[in-house]
Scaffold this motif. Structure first.
Motif, mmCIF file in Angstrom:
data_model
loop_
_atom_site.group_PDB
_atom_site.id
_atom_site.type_symbol
_atom_site.label_atom_id
_atom_site.label_comp_id
_atom_site.label_asym_id
_atom_site.label_seq_id
_atom_site.Cartn_x
_atom_site.Cartn_y
_atom_site.Cartn_z
ATOM 1 N N GLY A 89 -11.611 0.497 3.574
ATOM 2 C CA GLY A 89 -11.885 -0.697 2.783
ATOM 3 C C GLY A 89 -11.480 -1.979 3.475
ATOM 4 N N SER A 90 -10.606 -1.876 4.437
ATOM 5 C CA SER A 90 -10.147 -3.076 5.150
ATOM 6 C C SER A 90 -10.902 -3.324 6.451
ATOM 7 C CB SER A 90 -8.645 -2.956 5.448
ATOM 8 O OG SER A 90 -8.388 -1.853 6.309
ATOM 9 N N ARG A 91 -11.927 -2.496 6.743
ATOM 10 C CA ARG A 91 -12.658 -2.657 8.009
ATOM 11 C C ARG A 91 -13.599 -3.848 7.997
ATOM 12 N NH1 ARG A 91 -9.453 -1.209 11.159
ATOM 13 N NH2 ARG A 91 -8.181 -1.389 9.269
ATOM 14 N N GLN A 92 -14.033 -4.283 6.808
ATOM 15 C CA GLN A 92 -14.901 -5.446 6.693
ATOM 16 C C GLN A 92 -14.151 -6.569 5.996
ATOM 17 O OE1 GLN A 92 -18.553 -3.373 4.928
ATOM 18 N NE2 GLN A 92 -19.478 -5.010 6.128
ATOM 19 N N PRO A 93 -14.340 -7.797 6.430
ATOM 20 C CA PRO A 93 -13.610 -8.909 5.802
ATOM 21 C C PRO A 93 -13.865 -9.029 4.306
ATOM 22 C CG PRO A 93 -14.621 -9.620 7.866
ATOM 23 C CD PRO A 93 -15.147 -8.250 7.590
ATOM 24 N N GLU A 94 -15.116 -8.778 3.867
ATOM 25 C CA GLU A 94 -15.449 -8.963 2.448
ATOM 26 C C GLU A 94 -14.761 -7.919 1.573
ATOM 27 O OE1 GLU A 94 -17.583 -8.650 4.883
ATOM 28 O OE2 GLU A 94 -18.660 -10.576 5.048
ATOM 29 N N THR A 95 -14.814 -6.652 1.999
ATOM 30 C CA THR A 95 -14.158 -5.612 1.201
ATOM 31 C C THR A 95 -12.640 -5.710 1.328
ATOM 32 O OG1 THR A 95 -14.465 -4.060 3.042
ATOM 33 C CG2 THR A 95 -16.098 -4.009 1.268
ATOM 34 N N ASP A 96 -12.182 -6.126 2.477
ATOM 35 C CA ASP A 96 -10.737 -6.314 2.650
ATOM 36 C C ASP A 96 -10.220 -7.393 1.704
ATOM 37 O OD1 ASP A 96 -8.199 -5.890 4.027
ATOM 38 O OD2 ASP A 96 -8.525 -7.873 4.893
ATOM 39 N N ALA A 97 -11.039 -8.436 1.501
ATOM 40 C CA ALA A 97 -10.637 -9.505 0.577
ATOM 41 C C ALA A 97 -10.501 -8.973 -0.847
ATOM 42 C CB ALA A 97 -11.667 -10.640 0.618
ATOM 43 N N LEU A 98 -11.401 -8.032 -1.236
ATOM 44 C CA LEU A 98 -11.292 -7.433 -2.571
ATOM 45 C C LEU A 98 -10.017 -6.603 -2.689
ATOM 46 C CD1 LEU A 98 -14.956 -6.255 -3.334
ATOM 47 C CD2 LEU A 98 -13.727 -8.192 -4.304
ATOM 48 N N LEU A 99 -9.701 -5.852 -1.638
ATOM 49 C CA LEU A 99 -8.465 -5.072 -1.654
ATOM 50 C C LEU A 99 -7.251 -5.978 -1.786
ATOM 51 C CD1 LEU A 99 -9.076 -2.357 1.119
ATOM 52 C CD2 LEU A 99 -9.121 -2.047 -1.354
ATOM 53 N N ARG A 100 -7.272 -7.079 -1.072
ATOM 54 C CA ARG A 100 -6.137 -8.003 -1.117
ATOM 55 C C ARG A 100 -6.049 -8.707 -2.463
ATOM 56 N NH1 ARG A 100 -3.829 -8.966 3.797
ATOM 57 N NH2 ARG A 100 -4.939 -8.155 5.631
ATOM 58 N N SER A 101 -7.203 -8.916 -3.086
ATOM 59 C CA SER A 101 -7.201 -9.629 -4.370
ATOM 60 C C SER A 101 -6.530 -8.827 -5.472
ATOM 61 C CB SER A 101 -8.638 -9.983 -4.787
ATOM 62 O OG SER A 101 -9.367 -8.813 -5.145
ATOM 63 N N VAL A 102 -6.510 -7.507 -5.313
ATOM 64 C CA VAL A 102 -5.849 -6.665 -6.317
ATOM 65 C C VAL A 102 -4.514 -6.133 -5.806
ATOM 66 C CG1 VAL A 102 -8.012 -5.967 -7.391
ATOM 67 C CG2 VAL A 102 -7.072 -4.586 -5.530
ATOM 68 N N SER A 103 -4.145 -6.564 -4.582
ATOM 69 C CA SER A 103 -2.876 -6.133 -3.978
ATOM 70 C C SER A 103 -2.753 -4.608 -4.017
ATOM 71 C CB SER A 103 -1.691 -6.781 -4.703
ATOM 72 O OG SER A 103 -1.776 -8.181 -4.638
ATOM 73 N N LEU A 104 -3.793 -3.929 -3.518
ATOM 74 C CA LEU A 104 -3.804 -2.473 -3.559
ATOM 75 C C LEU A 104 -2.643 -1.886 -2.771
ATOM 76 C CD1 LEU A 104 -5.292 0.142 -4.371
ATOM 77 C CD2 LEU A 104 -6.496 0.007 -2.183
ATOM 78 N N SER A 105 -1.897 -1.037 -3.411
ATOM 79 C CA SER A 105 -0.778 -0.356 -2.771
ATOM 80 C C SER A 105 -1.121 1.120 -2.610
ATOM 81 C CB SER A 105 0.497 -0.502 -3.613
ATOM 82 O OG SER A 105 1.492 0.388 -3.165
ATOM 83 N N PRO A 106 -1.265 1.609 -1.360
ATOM 84 C CA PRO A 106 -1.536 3.033 -1.176
ATOM 85 C C PRO A 106 -0.474 3.909 -1.829
ATOM 86 C CG PRO A 106 -1.915 1.845 0.878
ATOM 87 C CD PRO A 106 -1.277 0.872 -0.091
ATOM 88 N N ALA A 107 0.773 3.455 -1.826
ATOM 89 C CA ALA A 107 1.848 4.238 -2.438
ATOM 90 C C ALA A 107 1.649 4.366 -3.942
ATOM 91 C CB ALA A 107 3.200 3.601 -2.137
ATOM 92 N N ALA A 108 1.247 3.254 -4.585
ATOM 93 C CA ALA A 108 1.011 3.286 -6.031
ATOM 94 C C ALA A 108 -0.188 4.168 -6.363
ATOM 95 C CB ALA A 108 0.787 1.872 -6.555
ATOM 96 N N MET A 109 -1.237 4.089 -5.537
ATOM 97 C CA MET A 109 -2.404 4.938 -5.760
ATOM 98 C C MET A 109 -2.052 6.403 -5.532
ATOM 99 S SD MET A 109 -6.260 4.766 -4.120
ATOM 100 C CE MET A 109 -6.636 3.214 -4.942
ATOM 101 N N LEU A 110 -1.233 6.677 -4.519
ATOM 102 C CA LEU A 110 -0.805 8.045 -4.265
ATOM 103 C C LEU A 110 -0.075 8.611 -5.477
ATOM 104 C CD1 LEU A 110 0.743 9.405 -0.992
ATOM 105 C CD2 LEU A 110 1.744 10.012 -3.185
ATOM 106 N N ALA A 111 0.796 7.798 -6.067
ATOM 107 C CA ALA A 111 1.537 8.251 -7.254
ATOM 108 C C ALA A 111 0.592 8.530 -8.411
ATOM 109 C CB ALA A 111 2.568 7.199 -7.649
ATOM 110 N N ASP A 112 -0.416 7.668 -8.605
ATOM 111 C CA ASP A 112 -1.362 7.850 -9.701
ATOM 112 C C ASP A 112 -2.222 9.087 -9.475
ATOM 113 O OD1 ASP A 112 -2.480 6.334 -12.172
ATOM 114 O OD2 ASP A 112 -4.269 6.886 -11.043
#
Length: 308
Positions: free
Chosen positions: A129-152
């Protein structure tokens, strides 16, 4: 309004219900899985390695390339990446059986893949998701945490899967009787949930589905073709090819939909992609399985993992 600015209506109670349905699906998979299935995976390393590599390495990478080719809106591209990173759903076992494929391999691969997905899925989403600037911006906008997603993901996949394995080991008779009911009812509940979620946002769905149809159709076709192509390229026999095809081509889009609402605030493009994937890949899988079911596998073949 651009699809990237659309947010689907989805309340906390609905999210809780979806998590319960997904947990039920994982519990049903585990009831049909045993330690022997994991031992069987070790006895069929080539077929298992091909399927796992195709799912967690090749499919996300090929999906990323497909987003570059199609150049959809960033939220659609991120939705495609999210779905590609999901583990297979238990419908893959049903389709493999209908297609006369190696069901033992399919079941063991589903179990192994879902365990690996607890750790690999969050990492894959964050990376691709971070390989393209546009999708990376979406990831950053929600402050995606791989650790939090792993827990979920561990809570939705890992816990019910572990409980199901325990029940299958301690109460095998009950597990054998309950397994088809749990799997079928949870699958129907998931389909009903996806349809209800899309119906509840029907005006948004109808406005943007035309944009998503082509992307999902091509993406699903690529996933199925990738599974079969990898199996052919590595010399697997026909029964194993069919099993690997469905393990790669059938994604647990319901889990993806839950993650969209949990971590991405119901972002429109992602939610519509995941929701439509959950319906379309079953339709496409049933068509392909129906075609294969009419084709006899000529000449007895020694299938790797057939004793699984």
């Amino acid at each position: 309004m651009p699809i990237d600015d659309v947010v689907l209506d989805f309340n906390e109670n609905s999210l809780t219900l979806l998590s319960i349905v997904l947990a039920g699906i994982m519990f049903g998979i585990a009831l049909d899985t045993s330690v022997d299935d994991f031992r069987a995976a070790l006895r069929a390393p080539r077929a298992m390695a091909v399927g796992i590599a195709a799912q967690f390495l090749l499919l996300p990478a090929v999906t990323f390339v497909l987003t570059l080719v199609l150049n959809p809106a960033p939220s659609i591209a991120l939705g495609m990446i999210l779905v590609a990173c999901c583990p297979p759903g238990n419908i893959s076992n049903v389709l493999t059986h209908r297609a006369k494929g190696n069901v033992a391999l399919s079941v063991s691969m589903t179990g192994v893949s879902n365990v690996l997905a607890i750790f690999l899925m969050p990492l894959n989403i964050a990376f691709w998701g971070s390989r393209q600037p546009e999708t990376d911006a979406l990831l950053r906008s929600v402050s995606l945490s791989p650790a939090a997603m792993l827990a979920d993901v561990a809570l939705v996949i890992g816990l019910p899967f572990a409980v199901g394995l325990l029940v299958a080991r301690v109460r095998p008779g009950w597990a054998s009787a309950a397994e088809p009911w749990v799997k079928n009812l949870s699958l129907l509940a998931l389909l009903a949930f996806i349809v209800a979620a899309l119906a509840g946002n029907f005006s948004v769905f109808t406005e943007y589905i035309g944009i998503v149809l082509l992307a999902v159709f091509l993406h699903d076709a690529v996933a199925l073709a990738l599974g079969y192509g990898c199996a052919v390229a590595t010399g697997l026999d026909e029964r194993n090819r069919r099993a690997v095809t469905f393990e790669v081509g059938i994604r647990n889009a319901g889990l993806g939909l839950g993650l969209v609402f949990t971590f991405f605030d119901g972002l429109g493009g992602m939610a519509i992609v995941a929701g439509w994937w959950g319906i379309w890949d079953i339709v496409a899988g049933l068509v392909l399985a129906g075609i294969w079911s009419r084709r006899r596998i000529t000449a007895p073949q020694r299938t790797e993992g057939a004793s699984a």
